[in-house]
Design a protein around this motif. Structure first.
Motif, PDB file in Angstrom:
ATOM      1  N   ASP A  63      45.577  48.546  35.523  1.00 51.86           N
ATOM      2  CA  ASP A  63      44.817  49.120  36.468  1.00 51.86           C
ATOM      3  C   ASP A  63      43.369  49.295  36.185  1.00 51.86           C
ATOM      4  OD1 ASP A  63      46.384  52.365  36.722  1.00 51.86           O
ATOM      5  OD2 ASP A  63      45.249  51.187  35.143  1.00 51.86           O
ATOM      6  N   ARG A  64      43.182  49.043  34.797  1.00 55.38           N
ATOM      7  CA  ARG A  64      41.787  49.194  34.571  1.00 55.38           C
ATOM      8  C   ARG A  64      41.032  48.104  34.771  1.00 55.38           C
ATOM      9  NH1 ARG A  64      40.670  48.567  29.731  1.00 55.38           N
ATOM     10  NH2 ARG A  64      42.502  48.116  28.991  1.00 55.38           N
ATOM     11  N   PHE A  65      41.623  46.883  35.189  1.00 54.86           N
ATOM     12  CA  PHE A  65      40.883  45.701  35.786  1.00 54.86           C
ATOM     13  C   PHE A  65      40.907  45.625  37.194  1.00 54.86           C
ATOM     14  CE2 PHE A  65      40.833  42.985  31.627  1.00 54.86           C
ATOM     15  CZ  PHE A  65      41.279  43.900  30.729  1.00 54.86           C
ATOM     16  N   SER A  66      39.649  45.218  37.855  1.00 56.08           N
ATOM     17  CA  SER A  66      39.656  44.983  39.113  1.00 56.08           C
ATOM     18  C   SER A  66      38.559  43.880  39.518  1.00 56.08           C
ATOM     19  CB  SER A  66      39.164  46.170  39.788  1.00 56.08           C
ATOM     20  OG  SER A  66      38.088  46.670  39.419  1.00 56.08           O
ATOM     21  N   ALA A  67      38.615  43.469  40.483  1.00 54.43           N
ATOM     22  CA  ALA A  67      37.481  42.227  40.766  1.00 54.43           C
ATOM     23  C   ALA A  67      37.489  42.253  42.195  1.00 54.43           C
ATOM     24  CB  ALA A  67      38.234  40.889  40.384  1.00 54.43           C
ATOM     25  N   GLU A  68      36.076  41.749  42.746  1.00 50.72           N
ATOM     26  CA  GLU A  68      36.018  41.502  43.970  1.00 50.72           C
ATOM     27  C   GLU A  68      35.053  40.284  44.169  1.00 50.72           C
ATOM     28  OE1 GLU A  68      33.869  44.700  45.585  1.00 50.72           O
ATOM     29  OE2 GLU A  68      31.983  44.459  44.445  1.00 50.72           O
ATOM     30  N   ARG A  69      35.036  39.827  45.417  1.00 49.60           N
ATOM     31  CA  ARG A  69      34.365  38.746  45.710  1.00 49.60           C
ATOM     32  C   ARG A  69      33.527  39.078  47.000  1.00 49.60           C
ATOM     33  NH1 ARG A  69      35.952  32.228  46.709  1.00 49.60           N
ATOM     34  NH2 ARG A  69      33.671  31.451  46.414  1.00 49.60           N
ATOM     35  N   THR A  70      32.371  38.804  47.334  1.00 43.52           N
ATOM     36  CA  THR A  70      31.721  39.086  48.458  1.00 43.52           C
ATOM     37  C   THR A  70      30.867  37.907  48.785  1.00 43.52           C
ATOM     38  OG1 THR A  70      29.580  39.670  47.184  1.00 43.52           O
ATOM     39  CG2 THR A  70      31.168  41.428  47.615  1.00 43.52           C
ATOM     40  N   GLY A  71      30.935  37.601  50.354  1.00 42.86           N
ATOM     41  CA  GLY A  71      30.179  36.430  51.139  1.00 42.86           C
ATOM     42  C   GLY A  71      30.854  35.139  50.532  1.00 42.86           C
ATOM     43  N   GLY A  72      32.061  35.087  50.134  1.00 44.75           N
ATOM     44  CA  GLY A  72      32.504  34.143  49.639  1.00 44.75           C
ATOM     45  C   GLY A  72      32.095  33.377  48.645  1.00 44.75           C
ATOM     46  N   SER A  73      31.162  34.243  47.854  1.00 45.68           N
ATOM     47  CA  SER A  73      30.263  33.440  46.718  1.00 45.68           C
ATOM     48  C   SER A  73      30.706  34.170  45.667  1.00 45.68           C
ATOM     49  CB  SER A  73      28.981  33.429  47.208  1.00 45.68           C
ATOM     50  OG  SER A  73      28.238  32.851  46.128  1.00 45.68           O
ATOM     51  N   VAL A  74      29.773  35.062  44.976  1.00 42.13           N
ATOM     52  CA  VAL A  74      29.559  35.908  43.893  1.00 42.13           C
ATOM     53  C   VAL A  74      30.932  36.734  43.584  1.00 42.13           C
ATOM     54  CG1 VAL A  74      28.429  37.616  42.340  1.00 42.13           C
ATOM     55  CG2 VAL A  74      27.319  35.735  43.861  1.00 42.13           C
ATOM     56  N   THR A  78      35.427  43.798  37.027  1.00 39.20           N
ATOM     57  CA  THR A  78      35.112  44.960  36.063  1.00 39.20           C
ATOM     58  C   THR A  78      36.542  45.691  35.504  1.00 39.20           C
ATOM     59  OG1 THR A  78      33.974  45.636  38.370  1.00 39.20           O
ATOM     60  CG2 THR A  78      34.463  47.455  36.896  1.00 39.20           C
ATOM     61  N   ILE A  79      35.916  45.948  34.273  1.00 39.61           N
ATOM     62  CA  ILE A  79      36.940  46.599  33.272  1.00 39.61           C
ATOM     63  C   ILE A  79      36.470  47.904  32.987  1.00 39.61           C
ATOM     64  CG2 ILE A  79      38.301  46.340  30.989  1.00 39.61           C
ATOM     65  CD1 ILE A  79      37.256  43.554  30.930  1.00 39.61           C
ATOM     66  N   GLN A  80      37.362  48.778  33.454  1.00 37.21           N
ATOM     67  CA  GLN A  80      37.094  50.277  33.099  1.00 37.21           C
ATOM     68  C   GLN A  80      37.803  50.784  32.023  1.00 37.21           C
ATOM     69  OE1 GLN A  80      38.752  51.829  36.828  1.00 37.21           O
ATOM     70  NE2 GLN A  80      36.564  52.121  37.491  1.00 37.21           N
ATOM     71  N   ARG A  81      37.067  51.853  31.285  1.00 37.51           N
ATOM     72  CA  ARG A  81      37.648  52.429  30.081  1.00 37.51           C
ATOM     73  C   ARG A  81      37.994  51.546  28.934  1.00 37.51           C
ATOM     74  NH1 ARG A  81      39.913  54.354  34.357  1.00 37.51           N
ATOM     75  NH2 ARG A  81      41.869  53.637  33.741  1.00 37.51           N
ATOM     76  N   THR A  82      37.282  50.599  28.640  1.00 32.74           N
ATOM     77  CA  THR A  82      37.650  49.357  27.774  1.00 32.74           C
ATOM     78  C   THR A  82      38.343  49.549  26.463  1.00 32.74           C
ATOM     79  OG1 THR A  82      35.495  49.359  27.039  1.00 32.74           O
ATOM     80  CG2 THR A  82      35.668  47.876  28.540  1.00 32.74           C
TER      81      THR A  82
END
Lengths: 113, 111
Positions: A63-74, A78-82
């Motif tokens: 759960d330290r790893f998350s990802a998002e995509r906006t506008g169908g593009s970029v 994100t990695i928290q507390r590496t």
């Protein structure tokens, strides 16, 4: 035309810090993928986006790893507390539609000290 | 999803020789894709073969697919030093989206 662009190309950070990795897919590609490749290993799937939604995030290791995509593009991974075991090359790929050939960026080489 | 298993793990040949790499997989597929990765770079798609195809050519590349044996092979003819890279296969299931890769075949072509 431009290929898949990833930034930064290299990132060195201290254990415990958060990092953000960016992927600019090929324009018009609806599917976007994140993979991780450790030294001398094959690619490990992390997450898949279709448009802005992530129908398959089963590869995220914690759960330290998350990802998002906006506008169908970029997309941003994100990695928290590496942790040191997060050190790897993170590769992004896009394809016109899922199941079709994927176009890869050159990756972000992440080193956790 | 399923992972392709490449064989051999490493292959070293002389320039001008042919290189053959094999891939095995476990379940039904829609297509199978081959990729190349040069050191420090991302993967580059080489060729896609559909489940109803048996052989496909692209330049010096020849790919075969045997769905009864759940295997594929990649042949590079008249190899060049620039072909030195890791080669990965990726079987794509009928309902699949992601690609799952094995550890690849490391090909070295000596000048």
């Amino acid at each position: 035309g431009a290929g898949v662009s990833q930034s930064p190309s290299n990132k060195v950070t201290e254990k415990g810090k958060d990092v953000e990795l960016r992927c600019d897919p090929i324009s018009g590609h609806t599917a976007l993928y994140w993979y991780r490749q450790s030294l001398g290993q094959g690619l490990e799937f992390l997450i898949y986006f279709q448009g802005n939604s992530a129908p398959d995030k089963s590869g995220l290791p914690s759960d330290r790893f998350s990802a998002e995509r906006t506008g169908g593009s970029v997309s941003t991974l994100t990695i928290q507390r590496t942790q040191q075991e997060d050190s790897a090359v993170y590769l992004c790929a896009s394809s016109l539609v899922s199941g079709q050939p994927q176009h890869f960026g050159d990756g972000t080489r992440l080193s956790i000290l | 999803s399923q992972q392709g298993e490449e064989d051999p793990q490493a292959l070293s040949i002389q320039e001008g020789e042919n290189a053959t790499m094999n891939c095995s997989y476990k379940t039904s597929i829609n297509n199978l894709q081959w990729y190349r990765q040069n050191s420090g770079r991302g993967l580059v798609h080489l060729i896609l073969i559909r489940s109803n195809e048996r052989e496909k050519h692209s330049g010096r590349l020849r790919v075969t697919l045997d769905t009864s044996k759940k295997s594929s092979s990649l042949l590079i003819t008249a190899s060049r030093a620039a072909d030195t890279a890791s080669y990965f296969c990726a079987p794509v299931e009928t309902s699949g989206s992601r690609l799952t890769f094995g550890e690849g075949t490391q090909l070295t072509v000596n000048p």
